[in-house]
Structure formats: C-alpha cells, structure tokens
Design an enzyme around this catalytic site. Structure first.
Site: not given
Length: 526
Positions: A456, A485, A233
């Site tokens: 995602d 994710h 991320s």
C-alpha cells in the site's frame, strides 16, 4: 496523508493541553478539560438520541437509508458553548442470513464506519450492505456512516470560492524550477489565509482529537454502551486516538490501511514516507502495462511505458486535451491508480487511446468535473485544516525544499505533488495540537483487528506494524504482494473471512495472519 478523492515537520505554535497527573504517578492525561467535556456531551447525546428520517439530498438512494443529526460541541473544553450538527446515516440490520433464508440473524448493534481523508464523508457507507461481501455483516449490524465535522452538511469548512477551485489545465513538473516553486509558495500562503478568513476562530477546532471525541458522542447518541468501529486510511488514525482516549468504550475496532500513529510522524514525515512508497507503486503499474503491451501498445518494458507517459505529458503541455486536461490532470489520474489497481485498465486504455489520436477516454477520466467543485473544495479544506491543526510542521521553506529535493531524486512521481497539497501547513495561522502517544497496555483494550496490504503506497506497511506494536492485543492480517489502499470487504476472500470472523464472532488469529494477494486486474479495452 492524502485521500484519493483529493488528488489534487516542526512548527513553533503548539496548543497547550490541560493535563492532570494520576495519583499513581503515571503519565499525565492530555486534554482533561476536553475529556470531561466529552462526557458531558455524550450524556446529553444519549438522552437526545438521533431522529432518523429521509435523506433529503439522496432521494435517489434506496429507501432503507435514513439520516439524522447529532449535536457536538465545537470546543470540548466548553461543552455548553457553541454546538455543531453532524449528519449521520443508517441502514438497519436486515437480520437475513444470505446463506439461509429461514435463519433470523440476531442484531449485534451499530457498526460505525469512516472512509478516511481527512475530508471524506461516510454517509453513503450504509448502502454497502447491498454488496454480497457485506451482507453477513449487514444482517447483524446497523450500518452507520456520518460526515465528520467540517464535511458536507456537518458545519462545513471552506478555504476558497469553489468556482475558483479547479485550475486547469495545469502543469506537473517533477523537477520544478525556482520560479515555479515561488508561484506555489504564494498560492499556499493565500490558501492558508483563505482558510482563516472564511472559517474564523472556529478553524482551530477541526482536528483529529476532536474527531475522536465526536465519535464517542455519536456512540452515545446511537444508544451504544460500547463502540464497534471500522476506519480506513485516515480513519484508522483517529480510531487509534479513540482507542487510546476511550479504551473502555470499545467493543470491536477494525483498522483498514493503517497510517503510522507515531507522534513524530504526524503529518510531515508520514507524507514523506507516502511519496517514497508511491514510487514503487508507480513502478508496479508500469510493469503491469508492459506485461500487456499487446493490448495497449505502450511499451513492453516499464522504461518504455514511462517514455510513453512522458511523451503524452509533453504533448498535453503543448496542447491540453479538450482544453481541460494538461500534465497535472494526467498525473492526477495516474496518482489515483496508485491507490487502487482496479483503476489500472482504464488508465492504460486512456493513455493508449490518447497517443493513438483519440483524447476522449483521457478527458473522461482526467478532466475536472465542475459540478463536483463545491464538494471537492470542501474536502480539500477539511483535509488541510485537520492535518495542519494536528501537529507541528516545518515553517521554513528551505526545510521542505531540502527534504523533497533529496527525495525527488529517487521518488519523483508523487513527491512535489504532495508538497503542494500540504504546503499551506507551513504558513498556517492558528495553534497546533500536540499529537498524543497512541498506546494501550495489557487489559485496557479489547482485541482489535488491523488489515494491511503489503505494498500500500497511500498508507505504507510500516504504519500497520507500528499500530500493531502500540495497541495491546491487536491482530494484524496482511495481504501479501498487493497494494490496494483498503482491503476489508474487497475482492480478497481470505481477508474477508478474517473480517467476518472478527465482527460476527469476535474471533481472531493469535497475533498475525497472511493472505495471498487478490488476482491482478485483467486488461480491458472499450
């Protein structure tokens, strides 16, 4: 770009970075003074190393987890000025082949991990070596996590009294009134002031470029000539900054759930894209619940499931569950499910039970955990500081209102929640960084691996494609028809095979590869 743990552009102030034009006339190098300061700090860290000992706050953790600290400059333009300490954790390589007990696996160095955020700590990451999917990697690598600057014990940031952090029960209007907007604007202004008051002049030094520089100092302190890094991320963004600033220091890098590094996306436009993507993921969740109507009784079409959800939200607005869970907490719990589909069964079960008269399952998953208030407040403060410092944001409310009102007509689920999470950046008191152009040319960077799920929502797929275009010799592995994710080391064996092949052997597909999706979650009831 919010990390799931938080739940919860163009400004006028830019930090002028020093630059020097190379003799060959190429583009100027941003932050020359800071680059020099990083070299000074890294050399000092290499000499000092890290003294690992017991992890005082994690006594219940396995004894193999050891902790230490590394000192980094608060301001890399002044490397001999104020120093701050970052907490580092490590589990040494086991050397044990999980498939052959007689084979001793040679050590390949340290694998440093960041889970994202901004505001998330990686100090628990080394314990992932206990999981079957990670044992081969844990045999070859020292698994290293750390708390980035501002997080946990690493020169922690705070923007408000943690005792006042959880405000519940709260509302979550998808089409907020003008009076509600004025209330949230006042809260955003107060929050921005609180960040400045509680952190002082140091606040300006908490940003992604310094996170990338800290990573190079950590590399040196670990005794590694070249860095092996895995970021998830937000961790992919400052990992990409690292690859741009220090390409010759890279051994291997994994970018899992990559965010879009395009300078104009940082961060206002990325958040608009995220809000749009969450609407599709919310639809996926409702479709899954409808498919299992016989289990949950929430409706046999996505539209009927939405009506059940809205009925629960209205009921909670009138009478919060347990005095703690209102529409805002319900919304937060289902937003979290947009990140990870393995959360879907518990959310569906809790909603079903609530509408049938039992509020406890919903209270269990959605009520604020007051014992975690200090940690949550710290994470929110770091998230806000980093994103606000990283680049320009709109400074006029009319821009936010125009863009998000338009977006909420087609994507109401996350849009306004994302606005309130980021609105302090409109009123931020300090200077901003100018986002650098993430990009490497032929021969500058070793091959790198990008992992992405096609649907995602937190890090829309376009971000992975953009990073793939910008990093020379990068390879993109896509999990098709999936939206979790962060997919590395998870339930998809195909993805994990690519991850293992790269980290253990340096082996990659030619340019791109695709994996079939992992199985959908199965419905569960308590």
């Amino acid at each position: 770009m919010r990390a799931p743990a938080l739940y919860s552009a163009a400004g006028s102030l830019l930090l002028t970075t020093l630059a020097a034009a190379p003799a060959d006339g190429a583009e100027a190098v941003p932050g020359l003074a800071e680059l020099r300061g990083t070299a000074v700090a890294a050399e000092r860290a290499k000499d000092a190393g890290i003294r690992f000992g017991s992890c005082s706050k994690e006594q219940d953790m396995p004894g193999s987890l050891r902790c230490g600290t590394v000192s980094v400059p608060l301001d890399y333009a002044n490397p001999n000025g104020r120093q701050i300490k970052l907490t580092v954790s490590r589990v040494l390589a086991t050397h044990k082949d999980p498939h052959n007990s007689k084979r001793r696996v040679p050590r390949q160095g340290a694998l440093v991990f960041n889970p994202g955020g901004p505001g998330a700590s990686g100090t628990y990451f080394p314990l992932i070596g206990l999981m079957p999917e990670w044992k081969r990697i844990g045999a070859a690598y020292d698994l290293v996590g750390y708390a980035p600057r501002g997080v946990g014990d690493s020169a922690p940031l705070s923007c408000q009294d943690p005792k006042r952090f959880f405000k519940g029960p709260s509302q979550a209007p998808i089409h907020p009134s003008e009076s509600y907007k004025r209330e949230r604007i006042a809260q955003a202004k107060a929050y921005a002031r609180g960040c400045a008051q509680r952190s002082g002049s140091a606040l300006r030094h908490y940003h992604s470029l310094n996170n990338a520089r800290d990573l190079d100092v950590l590399r040196a302190a670990l005794g590694e000539d070249k860095l092996t890094f895995m970021g998830a991320s937000y961790g992919t963004y400052y990992g990409a900054l690292y690859a741009t600033l220090f390409p010759s220091h890279v051994r291997r890098m994994v970018f899992d759930a990559a965010v879009n590094p395009e300078p104009e996306q940082i961060w206002y436009r990325n958040n608009l894209d995220q809000s749009a993507a969450f609407e599709s993921r919310w639809a996926d969740l409702r479709e899954w619940i409808a498919k299992h109507h016989k289990v949950y009784g929430l409706g046999n079409t996505p539209a009927k499931v939405l009506r059940s959800y809205l009925r629960a939200s209205a009921r909670l607005a009138a009478e919060p569950a347990g005095g703690k869970v209102g529409p805002g907490q319900l919304h937060g719990a289902f937003l979290q499910a947009g990140y990870y589909d393995d959360y879907w069964p518990l959310r569906a079960e809790a909603l079903s039970a609530y509408l049938k008269g039992d509020p406890q399952p919903l209270i269990d998953i959605a009520a604020p955990v007051t014992e975690a208030a200090a940690e949550a407040e710290n994470s929110k403060a770091v998230y806000t500081a980093v994103e606000c410092n990283d680049g320009p944001w709109p400074t006029e409310w009319r821009v936010w209102d125009r863009d998000n009102t338009r977006l909420a007509r087609v994507a109401p689920f996350e849009t306004w929640d994302n606005v309130w999470a980021n609105l302090p950046c409109a009123y931020w008191p300090g200077p901003r960084q100018s986002p650098i152009d993430v990009r490497t040319g032929p021969g500058e960077l070793p091959p790198t691996l990008i992992l992405a799920a096609e649907w995602d929502a937190a890090a829309p797929y376009e971000g992975a494609l953009e990073l793939h275009r910008r990093l020379w010799h990068s390879v993109l592995v896509t999990e098709r028809d999936a939206g979790t994710h962060g997919i590395g080391g998870g339930p998809n064996k195909c993805v994990n095979a690519h991850l293992d092949a790269y980290l253990l052997e340096g082996r990659l597909p030619v340019r791109r590869a695709a994996c079939a999706p992992h199985p959908e979650p199965r419905p569960e009831t308590s």
